[in-house]
Design a protein around this motif. Structure first.
Motif, short mmCIF file in Angstrom:
data_model
loop_
_atom_site.label_atom_id
_atom_site.label_comp_id
_atom_site.label_asym_id
_atom_site.label_seq_id
_atom_site.Cartn_x
_atom_site.Cartn_y
_atom_site.Cartn_z
N ALA A 51 42.57 89.29 -36.99
CA ALA A 51 44.03 89.16 -37.00
C ALA A 51 44.55 89.13 -38.43
O ALA A 51 45.58 89.76 -38.74
CB ALA A 51 44.44 87.89 -36.26
N GLY A 52 43.86 88.42 -39.31
CA GLY A 52 44.28 88.37 -40.71
C GLY A 52 44.24 89.72 -41.38
O GLY A 52 45.05 90.00 -42.27
N LEU A 53 43.30 90.57 -40.94
CA LEU A 53 43.17 91.91 -41.52
C LEU A 53 44.05 92.94 -40.82
O LEU A 53 43.97 94.13 -41.13
CB LEU A 53 41.70 92.36 -41.47
N GLY A 54 44.89 92.47 -39.89
CA GLY A 54 45.90 93.37 -39.32
C GLY A 54 45.59 93.96 -37.97
O GLY A 54 46.33 94.81 -37.48
N PHE A 55 44.49 93.54 -37.32
CA PHE A 55 44.15 94.08 -36.01
C PHE A 55 44.93 93.35 -34.92
O PHE A 55 44.94 92.12 -34.86
CB PHE A 55 42.65 93.93 -35.74
N LYS A 56 45.55 94.12 -34.05
CA LYS A 56 46.21 93.57 -32.87
C LYS A 56 45.14 93.22 -31.82
O LYS A 56 44.02 93.73 -31.85
CB LYS A 56 47.20 94.57 -32.27
N ASP A 57 45.52 92.36 -30.87
CA ASP A 57 44.57 91.94 -29.83
C ASP A 57 44.04 93.11 -29.03
O ASP A 57 42.86 93.12 -28.63
CB ASP A 57 45.24 90.93 -28.89
N ASP A 58 44.88 94.12 -28.79
CA ASP A 58 44.44 95.24 -27.97
C ASP A 58 43.61 96.25 -28.74
O ASP A 58 43.16 97.26 -28.18
CB ASP A 58 45.64 95.94 -27.33
N ALA A 59 43.39 96.00 -30.05
CA ALA A 59 42.62 96.96 -30.87
C ALA A 59 41.19 96.50 -31.11
O ALA A 59 40.36 97.31 -31.50
CB ALA A 59 43.31 97.19 -32.21
N ILE A 60 40.90 95.23 -30.87
CA ILE A 60 39.58 94.73 -31.29
C ILE A 60 38.47 95.18 -30.35
O ILE A 60 37.28 95.03 -30.69
CB ILE A 60 39.58 93.19 -31.42
N ASP A 61 38.80 95.71 -29.18
CA ASP A 61 37.76 96.22 -28.27
C ASP A 61 37.60 97.72 -28.37
O ASP A 61 36.79 98.31 -27.64
CB ASP A 61 38.10 95.83 -26.82
N ARG A 62 38.35 98.36 -29.29
CA ARG A 62 38.21 99.80 -29.48
C ARG A 62 36.91 100.12 -30.21
O ARG A 62 36.48 99.36 -31.08
CB ARG A 62 39.38 100.36 -30.28
N PRO A 63 36.25 101.24 -29.90
CA PRO A 63 35.08 101.65 -30.68
C PRO A 63 35.47 101.92 -32.13
O PRO A 63 36.51 102.53 -32.40
CB PRO A 63 34.62 102.94 -29.98
N VAL A 64 34.63 101.50 -33.05
CA VAL A 64 34.93 101.67 -34.47
C VAL A 64 35.02 103.15 -34.82
O VAL A 64 35.82 103.55 -35.68
CB VAL A 64 33.85 100.97 -35.32
N ARG A 65 34.26 103.99 -34.14
CA ARG A 65 34.25 105.42 -34.45
C ARG A 65 35.61 106.07 -34.20
O ARG A 65 35.88 107.16 -34.71
CB ARG A 65 33.17 106.13 -33.64
N GLU A 66 36.45 105.45 -33.40
CA GLU A 66 37.77 106.02 -33.13
C GLU A 66 38.79 105.69 -34.21
O GLU A 66 39.91 106.22 -34.19
CB GLU A 66 38.29 105.50 -31.78
N LEU A 67 38.42 104.81 -35.14
CA LEU A 67 39.37 104.34 -36.15
C LEU A 67 39.38 105.27 -37.35
O LEU A 67 38.41 105.98 -37.64
CB LEU A 67 39.00 102.93 -36.60
N SER A 68 40.49 105.22 -38.09
CA SER A 68 40.58 105.96 -39.35
C SER A 68 39.72 105.27 -40.41
O SER A 68 39.25 104.14 -40.23
CB SER A 68 42.03 106.01 -39.83
N GLY A 69 39.52 105.97 -41.53
CA GLY A 69 38.67 105.41 -42.59
C GLY A 69 39.17 104.08 -43.11
O GLY A 69 38.37 103.16 -43.39
N GLY A 70 40.50 103.94 -43.25
CA GLY A 70 41.05 102.68 -43.76
C GLY A 70 40.79 101.50 -42.84
O GLY A 70 40.46 100.40 -43.28
#
Length: 637
Positions: free
Chosen positions: A144-163
């Motif tokens: 949460a401190g790093l900006g992740f919403k609750d609905d984002a923390i179960d997403r696969p990391v591979r789907e995220l952008s580089g940042g």
């Protein structure tokens, strides 16, 4: 304690640094600074063991755990965001995994249930005693401190952008709490909210911390020491960035004064040698002085040359007074609104910074202004005769590596009466540096070139998205000076609060689906008062349009420059008075101790002298205290 001694590293004939000695011990928080190409990343790679020094050694205790966040992340993550961060829990993570395995075995009829239950009780006891049941909660707080919403923390990391992947890696390190934490530009992919939260975590970091950053505010908030890679070696200063600037200036002044004295003495000796070189009666003295000059180790004055910008931008075509205007505008993707009911206007000549959490809609608003998106309701309009140039985070990666700096810079530009090499010199590419190939530039130098290419266009609206990423401190100063001199309108997205304070006329806070206009740069918007509550719904929910025209740009810039100079002078004066006061008080204590010695009273004249000196020292200390109190009050004001 991690100890580095006598480190040296070269590339071909070029020596990056030599004789570097560094200690990383628990509780020590060191900011590593230096220009692009001075070897900061190379030094870090040696410290973590990814590279070997040409000379010197690094001593690491066998059981020491080192956590390292590089600028360029190697993608190895396979799980969800939460799983990847939890993996940083080390032994706790292993125990949690074993508990899940044992729970599955409890349902296996072929397993020895007595043995399974016995091991489960033992593992569960260890897991509970080590605080394992709080591990997931801690991981969620970090995310949460790093900006992740609750609905984002179960997403696969591979789907995220580089940042965002970089944030996952940072979160994993923070949860792991290694003995030594080394971070290379950790704020590059963070928004101002997350930077403020990270400051809070690192300012009380219990282990050793070494980080590279171009963010002055971040360095001041976190570091208790600054190590500068300069002049081919590492120079250590105690304190944050403000103390580092003052101490470095004083050191340079001392070296320059010593070099000047040495030069005068050498000139006298050379004059003597020239005068009496051919006089037989002075032959011995002449030879003695010649040998002295040959053995003399000349004082080398550090190169003060930094990137000094003198900008003369072409006058852009004049736009209408209102450059961009929103009327109850709502915009989003696939029918889902990102920012709603925006009503505000950007006036000609303003520099406006967009701030707020990543994913909040800053880039969406910029795309709306650029015409890449359309409103779902309301309107967003550019003024008449508005011409735009844009800079985005990855623009430096699009440069042609086979071209030279001057070729990449001049392509497609009508120079008019301008000398493009002179312009390049203003951006830190003087002389032969303009003929270097792009492939030979550091990441920061490529970013600076891409910025120069964007800003030289004769447009009246600049749109800059995170322009400071990968820049060193002198390059950030170049950007600040360029934006100050730029005659047009600027929309700026950046996490660099120092840059925002020094160039922005107003803020647009984009948060919780709303956009709020703020005249000036309110510090409570730039740095949230309680960073632990970010991403929890805090934020203003009203929009406003500026109801008065901005101050004349040139006058405001001059006022800001005078204010910053006065503040810098006061900081230097306060620091000098503190040192003088410490010395004066130390002298008072020394004289007091001498007067307390009974044997001194056998010598009345000595007592009289010491008493007089003691009175004088006390008076000086009191006077310095008054001066320091007054100067500190002025600085605070």
């Amino acid at each position: 304690m991690l100890t580095a001694s006598g480190l040296a590293r070269s590339y071909g004939p070029r020596t990056l640094f030599k004789d570097v000695t560094l200690q990383l011990s628990a509780g020590r928080r060191i900011a590593l600074v230096g220009g692009n190409g001075t070897g900061k990343t190379s030094l870090i790679e040696i410290l973590v063991g990814d590279a070997e020094p040409d000379e010197g050694s690094v001593t690491r205790p066998r059981d020491m755990v080192i956590g390292y966040l590089p600028q360029d992340l190697v993608d190895t993550a396979t799980g969800s965001v939460l799983e990847e961060v939890l993996a940083g829990g080390g032994q706790l993570s292993n125990l949690s995994h074993r508990l899940r395995e044992l729970e599955e075995l409890m349902g296996d009829a072929d397993a020895d249930q007595d043995e399974v239950l016995a091991e489960y009780g033992e593992v569960q006891g260890r897991f509970e005693s080590m605080g394992g049941y709080a591990l997931e909660a801690d991981a969620r707080k970090v995310l949460a401190g790093l900006g992740f919403k609750d609905d984002a923390i179960d997403r696969p990391v591979r789907e995220l952008s580089g940042g965002w992947r970089m944030r996952v890696a940072l979160g994993r390190l923070l949860l792991a709490k290694p003995d030594v934490l080394i971070l290379d530009e950790p704020t590059n992919h963070l928004d101002v909210d997350s930077v403020a939260w990270l400051e809070m975590q690192l300012a009380t970091w219990p282990g050793a911390l070494l980080f590279v950053s171009h963010d002055r505010d971040f360095i001041d908030s976190v570091a208790d020491r600054v190590v500068e890679l300069a002049e081919g070696t590492a120079l250590e200063y105690v304190g944050g960035f403000a103390e580092f600037v003052v101490a470095r200036e004083e050191r340079l002044q001392r070296i320059e004064a010593a070099a000047a004295r040495q030069s005068r003495e050498v000139a006298k000796v050379e004059k003597f040698v020239d005068r009496f070189r051919y006089k037989a009666t002075k032959a011995r003295q002449v030879q003695s002085r010649i040998k002295t000059l040959e053995k003399l180790e000349r004082i080398k004055v550090p190169n003060r040359k930094e990137i000094v910008a003198r900008f003369a931008f072409p006058e852009p075509p004049r736009s209408s007074r209102t450059v961009a205007e929103f009327h109850d505008a709502t915009v989003g993707y696939d029918g889902v609104p990102v920012v709603s009911n925006v009503s505000l206007a950007v006036e000609r000549g303003q520099t406006v910074a967009l701030v707020g959490p990543n994913g909040g809609g800053k880039t969406t608003l910029l795309r709306l202004i650029l015409g890449d998106l359309e409103t779902t309701s309301g309107s967003a309009e550019l003024g008449n005769n508005v011409t735009i140039a844009t800079f985005h985070q990855h623009q430096a990666d699009e440069l042609d590596l086979d071209k030279t700096v001057i070729e990449a810079f001049s392509g497609g530009i009508d120079p008019g009466r301008r000398n493009l090499r002179t312009v390049l010199g203003s951006f830190g590419f003087p002389g032969d540096a303009a003929d270097r190939h792009i492939r030979d530039l550091s990441g920061g130098e490529r970013t600076r070139l891409a910025l120069a290419r964007t800003m030289i266009e004769p447009v009246n609206l600049l749109v800059l998205d995170e322009p400071t990423n990968h820049l060193d401190l002198p390059s950030c100063d170049v950007l600040e000076d360029a934006l100050t001199a730029y005659p047009g309108t600027v929309l700026l997205v950046t996490h660099d609060r120092h840059l925002i304070r020094n160039v922005a006329d107003a803020l647009i806070e984009v948060r919780d689906g709303k956009a709020t206009w703020h005249d000036g740069v309110p510090d409570d918007v730039l740095t949230p008062p309680d960073a632990s509550k970010i991403n929890s719904g805090r934020g203003l929910r009203t929009t406003a349009r500026p109801d008065r025209p901005p101050e004349p740009r040139a006058e405001k810039r001059r006022d800001g420059a005078r204010s910053r100079q006065a503040s810098a002078d006061l900081r230097k004066r306060v620091a000098r008075l503190e040192r003088d006061l410490e010395r004066a008080e130390a002298l008072v204590r020394t004289l007091h101790d001498q007067l307390a010695d009974p044997e001194i009273y056998d010598r009345p004249e000595e007592v009289h002298r010491l008493a007089a000196e003691h009175d004088t020292a006390k008076a000086r200390a009191a006077s310095l205290m008054d001066e320091w109190t007054e100067a500190a009050a002025d600085l605070e004001a």
